[in-house]
Write a protein that holds these residues in place. Structure first.
Motif, short mmCIF file in Angstrom:
data_model
loop_
_atom_site.label_atom_id
_atom_site.label_comp_id
_atom_site.label_asym_id
_atom_site.label_seq_id
_atom_site.Cartn_x
_atom_site.Cartn_y
_atom_site.Cartn_z
N PHE A 126 52.90 56.59 28.00
CA PHE A 126 53.07 56.85 26.63
C PHE A 126 53.75 56.05 25.74
O PHE A 126 53.40 55.92 24.67
N PHE A 127 55.12 56.18 26.24
CA PHE A 127 56.48 55.41 25.53
C PHE A 127 56.07 54.02 25.57
O PHE A 127 56.70 53.10 24.39
N GLN A 128 55.47 53.57 26.01
CA GLN A 128 54.81 52.37 25.81
C GLN A 128 54.00 51.93 24.66
O GLN A 128 53.95 50.75 23.92
N LEU A 129 52.79 53.08 24.78
CA LEU A 129 52.36 52.77 23.70
C LEU A 129 53.03 53.22 22.20
O LEU A 129 52.68 52.93 20.84
N TYR A 130 53.80 54.36 22.76
CA TYR A 130 54.66 54.93 21.02
C TYR A 130 55.98 54.85 21.57
O TYR A 130 55.97 56.23 22.48
N PRO A 131 56.77 54.16 21.17
CA PRO A 131 58.22 54.09 21.36
C PRO A 131 58.67 54.84 20.77
O PRO A 131 58.63 56.01 19.94
N TYR A 174 54.42 68.30 28.46
CA TYR A 174 53.68 67.48 29.56
C TYR A 174 53.60 66.30 29.38
O TYR A 174 53.18 65.31 29.97
N ARG A 175 53.43 65.70 27.80
CA ARG A 175 52.65 64.66 27.53
C ARG A 175 53.93 63.32 27.68
O ARG A 175 54.20 62.02 27.92
N GLY A 294 41.61 65.00 22.63
CA GLY A 294 43.48 63.65 21.66
C GLY A 294 44.58 64.32 21.83
O GLY A 294 45.37 63.92 21.26
N TRP A 295 45.46 64.97 22.65
CA TRP A 295 46.51 66.03 23.00
C TRP A 295 47.38 64.11 22.85
O TRP A 295 48.21 64.82 22.54
N ASP A 296 47.09 63.70 23.49
CA ASP A 296 47.65 62.59 23.79
C ASP A 296 48.30 61.65 23.28
O ASP A 296 49.27 60.54 23.56
N VAL A 297 47.93 61.54 21.70
CA VAL A 297 48.39 60.86 20.98
C VAL A 297 48.63 61.64 19.65
O VAL A 297 48.41 62.51 19.59
N PRO A 298 50.00 61.26 19.37
CA PRO A 298 50.85 61.77 19.13
C PRO A 298 49.89 61.90 16.95
O PRO A 298 49.98 60.87 16.42
#
Length: 329
Positions: A126-131, A174-175, A294-298
């Motif tokens: 997740f942090f690779q996609l959204y720092p 969770y995310r 889409g819970w995994d997208v901020p």
């Protein structure tokens, strides 16, 4: 001494994130067998939240699957978390052994000990996609939110009231295995059957004044407290129906009521913000109900009245009840 034995290892979750040590294997279980009898030895480890943890019993491909009745072992399928038990020594058949000083409490914990580890691998992806937000403001908010969660847990534990991470706080665990820095509050859930009238005074005595109280015990109760650093604690009370659970919402200016529907869920332990805390075991279904697929997208813009896919209108509060069901301080 004539025993046959097997050793079962797994990753040490305490070393997760330490690149040189991540993936280190530690012993989790041993089974000693003689004739038709077996001794199951479970290894408990201390975790940073001041509790004891044991790992799941996992058989590797080359292991003898008939070595023991694995499905019947009480400490087997899932990892577990327990409060640190005070031990006392007793003598059984001439053997000196230690047992928990309060055996009934330990046995009670066993039935609800299932533990879910944070999803470290998915959090890294997740942090690779959204720092991550490592700004001073983001770091400071997480520090305040963590302190508020610890204070809330201490207060509710003293009352004997169970709670779990809900809404955005559950999503953060969770995310991304952390508090969402732009969430601006801490969210917990409590079953309405566990409500106690001294919850509000207990929080106020802990230095958390009541910010608002919506609804009533019989319908859509919701409490909000203000931490010393202007971080809000939202307490959502959940009601159980035959085939679903729900919590309520109230719009102040109109008196409109809302209802958030969740599939039925059970509780597991996890470690979050360096503490042992409950989360829904069926976390994915819980979050998908609240945030959709889409819970995994901020999402930084969120309207509590329309954004959640599980929200539905629930009528209006009668005007003559507003003074009781819409209280703002």
């Amino acid at each position: 001494m004539g025993f046959q034995w097997q050793k079962y290892e797994g990753k040490d979750p305490r070393l997760e994130g330490m690149e040189d040590l991540s993936g280190t294997q530690i012993p989790l279980h041993y089974i000693f067998k003689m004739a038709a009898h077996a001794i199951h030895l479970v290894v408990f480890y201390e975790r940073s939240g001041n509790y004891l943890w044991h790992g799941p019993l996992r058989l590797k491909k080359n292991m003898d699957r008939k070595f023991a009745p694995f499905r019947k072992l009480q400490f087997g399928r899932y990892a577990g978390a327990f409060n640190r038990a005070e031990l006392t020594q007793i003598t059984i058949d001439g053997l000196k052994v230690q047992i928990p000083k309060d055996p009934s409490q330990f046995l009670k914990e066993m039935a609800h000990s299932r533990f879910l580890e944070c999803r470290f691998k998915e959090a890294r992806a997740f942090f690779q996609l959204y720092p991550d937000d490592i700004s001073p403001e983001g770091i400071e908010f997480r520090k305040k939110a963590k302190a508020l969660l610890h204070l809330a847990a201490f207060t509710l534990d003293n009352l004997g009231v169970s709670f779990w991470l809900s809404s955005g706080t559950c999503l953060g665990w969770y995310r991304q295995c952390n508090i969402i820095p732009y969430s601006k509050d801490v969210d917990i859930g409590i079953f309405i059957k566990d409500y106690k009238s001294d919850i509000i005074p207990a929080f106020q005595n802990a230095g958390l004044p009541l910010k608002h109280k919506f609804g009533k015990v019989e319908d859509s109760l919701e409490l909000s407290f203000l931490g010393s650093d202007d971080v809000k604690l939202d307490v959502f009370f959940f009601y159980e129906e035959d085939d679903y659970m729900w919590n309520g919402g109230t719009q102040v200016k109109s008196g409109k009521k809302f209802k958030y529907l969740f599939p039925k869920f059970t509780h597991c332990w996890t470690e979050f913000a360096e503490m042992k805390v409950r989360v829904p075991c069926e976390t994915l279904e819980y979050l998908e109900a609240n945030y959709g697929k889409g819970w995994d997208v901020p999402v930084k813009i969120w309207d509590w009245k329309s954004s959640p896919p599980n929200v539905q209108p629930n009528g209006m509060w009668p005007v003559d009840e507003w003074d009781d069901v819409i209280q703002i301080y």
